[in-house]
Design a protein around this motif. Sequence first.
Motif, short mmCIF file in Angstrom:
data_model
loop_
_atom_site.label_atom_id
_atom_site.label_comp_id
_atom_site.label_asym_id
_atom_site.label_seq_id
_atom_site.Cartn_x
_atom_site.Cartn_y
_atom_site.Cartn_z
N PRO A 22 40.59 16.50 -30.16
CA PRO A 22 40.24 17.26 -30.98
C PRO A 22 39.94 18.30 -29.37
O PRO A 22 40.18 19.44 -29.45
CB PRO A 22 39.71 17.74 -31.94
N LEU A 23 38.56 18.01 -29.30
CA LEU A 23 37.92 18.62 -27.77
C LEU A 23 39.40 18.49 -26.31
O LEU A 23 38.70 19.65 -26.18
CB LEU A 23 36.81 17.60 -28.03
N ALA A 24 40.24 17.24 -26.03
CA ALA A 24 40.37 17.85 -25.31
C ALA A 24 41.57 18.58 -25.33
O ALA A 24 41.82 19.34 -24.71
CB ALA A 24 40.80 16.08 -25.00
N LYS A 25 42.17 18.20 -26.84
CA LYS A 25 43.00 19.85 -26.81
C LYS A 25 42.46 21.14 -26.33
O LYS A 25 42.97 21.81 -26.48
CB LYS A 25 43.88 19.44 -28.50
N ASN A 26 41.05 20.95 -27.56
CA ASN A 26 40.72 21.81 -27.80
C ASN A 26 40.41 23.00 -25.48
O ASN A 26 40.73 23.56 -25.54
CB ASN A 26 39.77 22.27 -27.61
N THR A 27 39.91 22.53 -24.95
CA THR A 27 39.76 22.32 -23.53
C THR A 27 40.79 22.97 -23.18
O THR A 27 40.83 23.64 -21.71
CB THR A 27 38.94 20.84 -23.00
N ARG A 28 41.61 22.28 -23.58
CA ARG A 28 43.22 22.24 -22.62
C ARG A 28 43.73 23.70 -22.91
O ARG A 28 43.89 24.70 -21.95
CB ARG A 28 44.10 21.22 -22.96
N ALA A 29 43.25 23.82 -24.49
CA ALA A 29 44.09 25.25 -24.63
C ALA A 29 43.46 26.59 -24.26
O ALA A 29 43.24 27.68 -23.52
CB ALA A 29 43.88 25.35 -26.23
N MET A 30 41.41 25.88 -24.14
CA MET A 30 40.64 27.38 -23.61
C MET A 30 41.14 27.34 -21.87
O MET A 30 40.62 28.67 -21.70
CB MET A 30 39.30 26.34 -23.90
N THR A 31 41.94 26.41 -21.79
CA THR A 31 41.33 26.73 -19.95
C THR A 31 43.02 27.92 -19.79
O THR A 31 43.09 27.94 -18.72
CB THR A 31 41.88 24.58 -19.24
N ARG A 32 43.90 26.89 -20.46
CA ARG A 32 45.15 27.83 -20.59
C ARG A 32 44.61 29.65 -20.77
O ARG A 32 45.11 30.54 -19.94
CB ARG A 32 46.44 27.30 -21.30
N LEU A 33 44.27 29.83 -21.56
CA LEU A 33 43.40 30.47 -21.88
C LEU A 33 42.41 31.61 -20.76
O LEU A 33 42.94 32.80 -20.93
CB LEU A 33 43.23 30.94 -23.58
N SER A 34 42.01 30.93 -20.44
CA SER A 34 41.33 31.42 -19.07
C SER A 34 42.14 31.84 -18.62
O SER A 34 42.10 32.99 -17.28
CB SER A 34 40.37 30.49 -19.05
N GLU A 35 43.15 31.23 -17.92
CA GLU A 35 44.02 31.41 -16.67
C GLU A 35 44.81 32.51 -17.05
O GLU A 35 44.56 33.90 -16.11
CB GLU A 35 45.03 29.92 -16.46
N ARG A 36 45.73 32.09 -18.34
CA ARG A 36 46.33 33.50 -18.61
C ARG A 36 45.34 35.15 -18.56
O ARG A 36 45.45 36.17 -18.80
CB ARG A 36 46.79 33.31 -19.82
N ILE A 37 43.73 34.69 -18.75
CA ILE A 37 42.74 35.55 -19.07
C ILE A 37 42.76 36.79 -17.20
O ILE A 37 42.43 37.53 -17.60
CB ILE A 37 42.09 35.61 -20.03
N ASN A 38 42.93 36.07 -16.58
CA ASN A 38 42.83 36.00 -14.88
C ASN A 38 43.55 36.80 -14.93
O ASN A 38 43.32 37.29 -13.84
CB ASN A 38 41.85 34.75 -15.00
N HIS A 39 44.77 36.38 -15.11
CA HIS A 39 45.90 36.86 -14.61
C HIS A 39 45.96 38.28 -15.56
O HIS A 39 46.31 39.33 -14.36
CB HIS A 39 47.30 35.62 -14.55
N LEU A 40 45.74 38.38 -16.51
CA LEU A 40 45.89 39.38 -17.31
C LEU A 40 44.54 40.75 -16.61
O LEU A 40 45.72 41.52 -16.04
CB LEU A 40 45.74 39.53 -19.02
N VAL A 41 43.72 40.16 -16.07
CA VAL A 41 43.18 41.51 -15.11
C VAL A 41 43.24 41.42 -13.96
O VAL A 41 43.06 42.40 -13.76
CB VAL A 41 41.31 40.34 -15.12
N PHE A 42 43.49 40.35 -13.35
CA PHE A 42 44.37 40.52 -12.22
C PHE A 42 45.14 42.21 -12.25
O PHE A 42 45.38 42.86 -11.38
CB PHE A 42 44.75 38.79 -11.22
N ARG A 43 46.69 41.73 -12.81
CA ARG A 43 47.63 42.65 -13.03
C ARG A 43 47.36 44.15 -13.18
O ARG A 43 47.81 44.96 -13.26
CB ARG A 43 48.15 41.87 -14.26
#
Length: 97
Positions: A22-43
Amino acid sequence: MEWTVVSVLAVIAGLIVTVARPLAKNTRAMTRLSERINHLVFRLEREENALNAFKSKAAEKHEKLFEKLGEQEGMLINHEGRICALEKRGEQNEKMV
C-alpha cells in the motif's frame, strides 16, 4: 527452535509486504497527483499571462476608440454650432425681406 525462527521471519516478511505494497501504491498515486498539480499550475500561469496580455491590448484599443470618439464629438459640436449660426442668419434674412 529452528521452526520458530523460520515462522518469525515469515511473519516479519508478511508484515513488510503488507505495509510495503500500500505504501508503494500511495507513493505512485502521490507522484501522479504532484505531476498533475504542477501541470495545472503551469497551465494556469500561462492562461493568466494570456489574459493579462489580452486585457492590456483591449485597454489600448479602448483608449484609441475613446480618443476617436472625443475627436468626433468635437467635430459634431463644431458642426452643430455652425448649423445654428446659419439658421440664425437665415431667420434674420427672412425678417429683413
